[in-house]
Write a protein that holds these residues in place. Sequence first.
Motif, PDB file in Angstrom:
ATOM      1  N   UNK A  98       0.814  -1.220   0.000  1.00  0.00           N
ATOM      2  CA  UNK A  98       0.000   0.000   0.000  1.00  0.00           C
ATOM      3  C   UNK A  98       0.845   1.266   0.000  1.00  0.00           C
ATOM      4  N   UNK A  99       2.080   1.189   0.494  1.00  0.00           N
ATOM      5  CA  UNK A  99       2.936   2.360   0.516  1.00  0.00           C
ATOM      6  C   UNK A  99       3.444   2.761  -0.852  1.00  0.00           C
ATOM      7  N   UNK A 100       3.328   1.867  -1.825  1.00  0.00           N
ATOM      8  CA  UNK A 100       3.846   2.142  -3.166  1.00  0.00           C
ATOM      9  C   UNK A 100       2.766   2.203  -4.221  1.00  0.00           C
ATOM     10  N   UNK A 101       1.562   1.695  -3.909  1.00  0.00           N
ATOM     11  CA  UNK A 101       0.516   1.630  -4.933  1.00  0.00           C
ATOM     12  C   UNK A 101       0.078   3.022  -5.376  1.00  0.00           C
TER      13      UNK A 101
ATOM     14  N   UNK B 138      -1.292  -4.528   3.835  1.00  0.00           N
ATOM     15  CA  UNK B 138      -2.324  -4.452   2.803  1.00  0.00           C
ATOM     16  C   UNK B 138      -1.652  -4.522   1.437  1.00  0.00           C
ATOM     17  N   UNK B 139      -2.059  -5.476   0.632  1.00  0.00           N
ATOM     18  CA  UNK B 139      -1.495  -5.687  -0.701  1.00  0.00           C
ATOM     19  C   UNK B 139      -2.554  -5.389  -1.759  1.00  0.00           C
ATOM     20  N   UNK B 140      -2.106  -4.789  -2.882  1.00  0.00           N
ATOM     21  CA  UNK B 140      -2.995  -4.474  -3.986  1.00  0.00           C
ATOM     22  C   UNK B 140      -2.574  -5.261  -5.223  1.00  0.00           C
ATOM     23  N   UNK B 141      -3.551  -5.863  -5.870  1.00  0.00           N
ATOM     24  CA  UNK B 141      -3.285  -6.662  -7.066  1.00  0.00           C
ATOM     25  C   UNK B 141      -3.032  -5.751  -8.261  1.00  0.00           C
TER      26      UNK B 141
END
Length: 377
Positions: A225-228, A267-270
């Motif tokens: 989440x810090x890079x999305x 938290x991960x984003x696809x």
Amino acid sequence: MKKILKWVGLAVLVIGALWAASFFIKSNSKSPIEYETHKPFISSIEKKTVATGKVIPEDEIEIKPQISGIIEKIYKVEGDKVKAGDLIAVIKVVPNEQALYQARGRVNNAKVALNNAEIEYNRNKKLFDKGVVSAQDFQNLQLQYEQAKLELENAQNDYQIILKGSAGGSSSANTNIRATVDGTILEIPVEEGDQVIQSNNFNDGTTIATIADLGKMIFEGKVDEGEVGKLKVGMPLKISLGAIEDKEFDAKLKFIAPKGVEEAGAVQFKIEGDVEVDDDFMVRAGYSANASLTLEKKDSILVIPEALLQFDKETDKPYVEVAVGEQEFERRDIEIGISDGINVEIVSGLTEEDEVKQWNKTEPIKKGLEEEGEESE
């Protein structure tokens, strides 16, 4: 004589004390370590991140039967390339006894109705030819006769479909499982003799085969989440596969998930990206892959090695020590920009002529070990 020796001894002691004091002062006036310095220089910095994931086909098509039965014969194997319409397997129909009985009864009823309609038609045709029956009445009887023939034909076709899976002479029998698209067969999860269920409104049906075009692959991975927030659709990606060494594939980011999923407290984003597949390499579905994304890039900027930075314990702001003389340094607060983990951008506070102290210099371990060995000898 004794008095002279006494004064001589006293003089020697004084001279020794003065010499020792002088040596001590000189020793402490010199720095035990000579610090190296580095000048800022002009370079480029790229801030990158790496997303882990896998390479999969853009579309995977599942081939399902339109009728229930048993796999009688499989004509293809996994890995075969097929064209739309190619025969993959044949199903042997196991008819439902109740449905078969009802279909047979419908055929018999249709035969009786047709026989009766034929008798009425033939009798009234003779009367019509003699002018006894009106044209309207004869046309109604003729219509009933034709409808009876169609009903019998439909009943017989239904009976054949229930019995064999298709009507006689059908060019696209339900028992023949064919490819619906061009591609490569990824998986055939059934074997000859397995029972399969047709696809309907209440059941997805049994998958006979999975087909995909391996020339159209996508990267599917996840980012933190810090890079999305720094990603944009259309950004270039560099894809490296674990199974293919020393080769990178170009890709373009096409999708960023609007919702994240929590995994191990983060938290991960696809994300997804279209991969440009090289015909010289066989890229198989499911290869593990890493995608390198450039989050930020600056060219021709002033930088220093990040190892030269120090941070104030109270304000946590960066500063460096700049040479003002021979092994003499002063503190200088600076403002920094982006970093790639090796070099960091200098926004303000330094010039190319400044010499920055390498404050964390340490003696080589090997040298220290050699000195200890010499002392022991």
